[in-house]
Design a protein around this motif. Structure first.
Motif, PDB file in Angstrom:
ATOM      1  N   SER A   1       0.481  -1.215  -0.174  1.00 45.19           N
ATOM      2  CA  SER A   1      -0.195  -0.147   0.192  1.00 45.19           C
ATOM      3  C   SER A   1       1.179   1.594   0.211  1.00 45.19           C
ATOM      4  O   SER A   1       1.139   1.912  -0.754  1.00 45.19           O
ATOM      5  N   PHE A   2       2.113   0.889   1.003  1.00 43.06           N
ATOM      6  CA  PHE A   2       2.787   2.626   0.569  1.00 43.06           C
ATOM      7  C   PHE A   2       4.099   1.561   0.155  1.00 43.06           C
ATOM      8  O   PHE A   2       5.027   1.895   0.909  1.00 43.06           O
ATOM      9  N   PRO A   3       4.496   2.404  -1.433  1.00 39.08           N
ATOM     10  CA  PRO A   3       5.935   1.785  -2.092  1.00 39.08           C
ATOM     11  C   PRO A   3       7.037   3.170  -2.092  1.00 39.08           C
ATOM     12  O   PRO A   3       7.881   1.930  -1.622  1.00 39.08           O
ATOM     13  N   GLU A   4       6.002   3.660  -1.346  1.00 40.19           N
ATOM     14  CA  GLU A   4       7.766   4.447  -0.921  1.00 40.19           C
ATOM     15  C   GLU A   4       7.750   4.760   0.651  1.00 40.19           C
ATOM     16  O   GLU A   4       8.834   5.021   0.711  1.00 40.19           O
ATOM     17  N   VAL A   5       7.168   3.640   1.693  1.00 36.84           N
ATOM     18  CA  VAL A   5       8.251   3.901   2.193  1.00 36.84           C
ATOM     19  C   VAL A   5       8.893   2.215   2.128  1.00 36.84           C
ATOM     20  O   VAL A   5       8.568   1.096   2.195  1.00 36.84           O
ATOM     21  N   THR A   6      10.014   2.436   3.385  1.00 39.85           N
ATOM     22  CA  THR A   6      10.898   0.999   3.437  1.00 39.85           C
ATOM     23  C   THR A   6      10.018   0.025   4.867  1.00 39.85           C
ATOM     24  O   THR A   6       9.955   0.258   5.803  1.00 39.85           O
ATOM     25  N   VAL A   7       9.485  -0.492   4.001  1.00 37.33           N
ATOM     26  CA  VAL A   7       8.769  -1.753   6.054  1.00 37.33           C
ATOM     27  C   VAL A   7       8.845  -2.623   6.021  1.00 37.33           C
ATOM     28  O   VAL A   7       9.789  -3.819   4.755  1.00 37.33           O
ATOM     29  N   ARG A   8       9.466  -2.263   7.043  1.00 30.76           N
ATOM     30  CA  ARG A   8      10.989  -3.713   8.090  1.00 30.76           C
ATOM     31  C   ARG A   8       9.642  -3.815   9.080  1.00 30.76           C
ATOM     32  O   ARG A   8       9.023  -3.809   9.993  1.00 30.76           O
ATOM     33  N   PRO A   9      10.207  -5.603   9.259  1.00 33.24           N
ATOM     34  CA  PRO A   9       8.885  -6.439  10.615  1.00 33.24           C
ATOM     35  C   PRO A   9       9.961  -6.082  11.455  1.00 33.24           C
ATOM     36  O   PRO A   9      10.547  -5.967  12.026  1.00 33.24           O
ATOM     37  N   GLU A  10       9.390  -5.290  12.478  1.00 38.85           N
ATOM     38  CA  GLU A  10       9.544  -5.348  13.738  1.00 38.85           C
ATOM     39  C   GLU A  10      10.447  -6.896  14.791  1.00 38.85           C
ATOM     40  O   GLU A  10       9.221  -7.648  14.758  1.00 38.85           O
ATOM     41  N   GLN A  11      11.014  -6.459  14.768  1.00 37.35           N
ATOM     42  CA  GLN A  11      11.990  -7.447  15.997  1.00 37.35           C
ATOM     43  C   GLN A  11      11.591  -7.722  17.207  1.00 37.35           C
ATOM     44  O   GLN A  11      11.304  -6.685  18.108  1.00 37.35           O
ATOM     45  N   PRO A  12      11.726  -8.976  17.789  1.00 39.65           N
ATOM     46  CA  PRO A  12      12.305  -8.713  19.277  1.00 39.65           C
ATOM     47  C   PRO A  12      13.118  -8.553  19.509  1.00 39.65           C
ATOM     48  O   PRO A  12      14.504  -7.711  19.179  1.00 39.65           O
ATOM     49  N   ALA A  13      13.221  -8.073  20.918  1.00 41.95           N
ATOM     50  CA  ALA A  13      13.473  -6.581  21.808  1.00 41.95           C
ATOM     51  C   ALA A  13      15.533  -7.872  21.537  1.00 41.95           C
ATOM     52  O   ALA A  13      16.093  -7.074  21.550  1.00 41.95           O
ATOM     53  N   GLU A  14      15.329  -9.074  21.820  1.00 43.30           N
ATOM     54  CA  GLU A  14      16.963  -9.617  21.658  1.00 43.30           C
ATOM     55  C   GLU A  14      17.141  -9.631  19.991  1.00 43.30           C
ATOM     56  O   GLU A  14      18.607 -10.200  20.330  1.00 43.30           O
ATOM     57  N   ALA A  15      16.792  -9.894  19.494  1.00 41.78           N
ATOM     58  CA  ALA A  15      16.918  -9.714  18.141  1.00 41.78           C
ATOM     59  C   ALA A  15      17.379  -8.851  17.451  1.00 41.78           C
ATOM     60  O   ALA A  15      17.797  -8.068  16.395  1.00 41.78           O
ATOM     61  N   ARG A  16      17.280  -7.185  18.408  1.00 39.36           N
ATOM     62  CA  ARG A  16      17.042  -5.490  17.472  1.00 39.36           C
ATOM     63  C   ARG A  16      19.029  -5.140  17.426  1.00 39.36           C
ATOM     64  O   ARG A  16      19.878  -6.065  18.546  1.00 39.36           O
ATOM     65  N   LYS A  17      19.386  -4.896  16.277  1.00 40.54           N
ATOM     66  CA  LYS A  17      20.319  -4.988  16.699  1.00 40.54           C
ATOM     67  C   LYS A  17      20.547  -3.729  16.864  1.00 40.54           C
ATOM     68  O   LYS A  17      19.882  -2.789  15.460  1.00 40.54           O
ATOM     69  N   ARG A  18      22.039  -3.278  17.232  1.00 38.23           N
ATOM     70  CA  ARG A  18      22.389  -1.171  17.032  1.00 38.23           C
ATOM     71  C   ARG A  18      22.282  -0.501  16.021  1.00 38.23           C
ATOM     72  O   ARG A  18      21.486   0.739  15.605  1.00 38.23           O
ATOM     73  N   ASP A  19      23.227  -1.546  14.614  1.00 38.88           N
ATOM     74  CA  ASP A  19      23.203  -1.031  13.183  1.00 38.88           C
ATOM     75  C   ASP A  19      22.298  -0.420  12.252  1.00 38.88           C
ATOM     76  O   ASP A  19      21.925   0.357  11.730  1.00 38.88           O
ATOM     77  N   ASP A  20      20.849  -1.450  13.210  1.00 37.02           N
ATOM     78  CA  ASP A  20      19.606  -1.713  12.320  1.00 37.02           C
ATOM     79  C   ASP A  20      18.583   0.215  12.489  1.00 37.02           C
ATOM     80  O   ASP A  20      18.191   0.724  11.970  1.00 37.02           O
TER      81      ASP A  20
END
Length: 436
Positions: free
Chosen positions: A282-301
């Motif tokens: 619906s929003f091709p202009e937006v980069t959509v990414r699934p939210e990751q669990p807290a333990e899987a999130r990386k600072r570089d993201d």
């Protein structure tokens, strides 16, 4: 936004329960008894401590299990332990337990502190079940007997008047509390809900930000090394938008993404995993990414962003008035004419024949939410519309309900090959050829 969460799990309940000392009560049980009973009392105390931690982390169901285990260890559980069990049930929306056990526990307790805890749980239950007048009477009784306890629950009085449609009175009550105690987060949250219902924008949006200071708010309280966006110019800026609350809230708030796109921002939207394909389509202009669990999130993201903002805060800046809401609200789901034509063909709908999509409840069912739902069989009189075709848009297991509607003469088409709970791209296509 969470329905009724301005009552359910109110902080006053657990604060009251914490004020009723369970440690001494369990310690007394271990005096002058057998070694086995002393060990059980210690185990029970440990379980109660774990239950308190679970409540603080919004794990109400877990707290119920732990407290049940503690109670089962003791031949004569102290009344204070039953008080804590009632609070856990109230916070978990387990009002069946409250209804079944309220009077028994009320008859058991003797101290005023314990009585207040029990009655607060009961008032919470009455409100959630829609018995507002009864809840008002209970609050009046509490005010006469314990002015301090009533004062701590006065925000609940405003909630009741809001539910009764007395929005002016509800707003006045919450503002009176805040004039006396500006830091009362629950009163400010309740005020925001009343103001949203009354259309008092933009003040409602300002007060709605109190959700992040309320520990019972049912969303992760995320923190970033990125500045929070507060209305600055977004031309050429990289913005992280992140999800909050439930799937329905996320879909509703996503309607503000076109405003953000129009502001010239480069947007990354962290959404619920099952919504990501729908939003990307619906929003091709937006980069959509699934939210990751807290333990899987990386600072570089999260490097390189100029701002971050929860999706529920966008309206505060882009649609601050009712007029803005009305003028800017637009459908944003992308349509697919070929698939829509195929759906109509599959159900035998003529080109101009009305097709009506039916959904009658949420999958989240409890005493409070069920007041807002319709039973499937109540829709059967729609068969009187004659030439219309009907599509089932109920997204969870509902075969029994569909069967009842068909037996009552309502021709309802369903698409069992589509997982409407999780395949939201396919599910979103079904309402398109319908009047839903």
């Amino acid at each position: 936004m969470p329905i009724g969460s301005n009552v359910r799990g109110a902080a006053t309940l657990i604060r009251a329960a914490n004020g009723v000392g369970i440690g001494p009560a369990l310690a007394n049980l271990s005096t002058g008894v057998s070694e086995r009973d002393r060990k059980n009392a210690k185990k029970a105390a440990k379980l109660v401590k774990q239950a308190h931690k679970a409540l603080e982390e919004r794990g109400s169901r877990r707290a119920e299990i732990l407290l049940d285990e503690a109670i089962a260890l003791l031949d004569n559980p102290p009344s204070v332990l039953w008080c804590h069990r009632l609070v856990a049930a109230s916070k978990a929306s387990n009002y069946e337990y409250v209804v079944e056990n309220y009077q028994r526990i009320r008859d058991m307790v003797t101290s005023e502190d314990e009585i207040v805890v029990v009655e607060r749980s009961w008032i919470d239950c009455l409100i959630s079940a829609g018995f507002y007048e009864e809840a008002l009477r209970e609050l009046d009784s509490l005010a006469v007997r314990n002015a301090l306890a009533w004062s701590a629950m006065k925000t609940t009085l405003g909630v009741i008047h809001g539910r009764l449609g007395n929005l002016g009175k509800a707003i006045a009550i919450q503002k009176e509390i805040l004039a006396r105690e500006p830091s009362d987060v629950l009163a400010r949250w309740n005020l925001s809900i009343h103001q949203l219902e009354a259309g008092e924008l933009p003040e409602a949006f300002d007060n709605y930000e109190a959700r992040w200071d309320w520990k019972d708010f049912p969303s992760e309280h995320r923190t970033f090394e990125i500045p929070r966006w507060k209305g600055e110019s977004l031309e050429g800026k990289k913005v992280l938008v992140w999800r909050e609350q439930g799937v329905g809230d996320e879909i509703r708030f996503a309607g503000m993404l076109p405003d953000l796109i129009a502001a010239g921002a480069c947007i990354t939207f962290e959404s619920a995993r099952k919504l990501a394909p729908l939003f990307q389509k619906s929003f091709p202009e937006v980069t959509v990414r699934p939210e990751q669990p807290a333990e899987a999130r990386k600072r570089d993201d999260y490097k390189g962003f100029d701002f971050e903002v929860p999706v529920g805060s966008l309206a505060r800046y882009f649609r601050p008035t009712v007029a803005d809401m009305r003028s800017k609200c637009r459908p944003w789901l992308k349509r697919d004419p070929e698939i829509e034509a195929q759906v109509r063909s599959d159900i035998g709908a003529a080109p101009h024949q009305p097709v009506i999509g039916l959904a009658w409840r949420s999958s989240n069912q409890n005493v409070e939410r069920n007041q807002h739902y319709v039973k499937g069989e109540y829709l059967s009189p729609l068969k009187m519309l004659g030439a219309a075709k009907f599509i089932c848009l109920q997204y969870d297991e509902c075969s029994e309900e569909v069967g009842v509607m068909r037996e009552l003469g309502l021709p309802l088409y369903d698409f069992p090959a589509i997982d409407q709970m999780n395949d939201l791209v396919s599910a979103a296509i079904l309402p398109a050829p319908a009047i839903s």
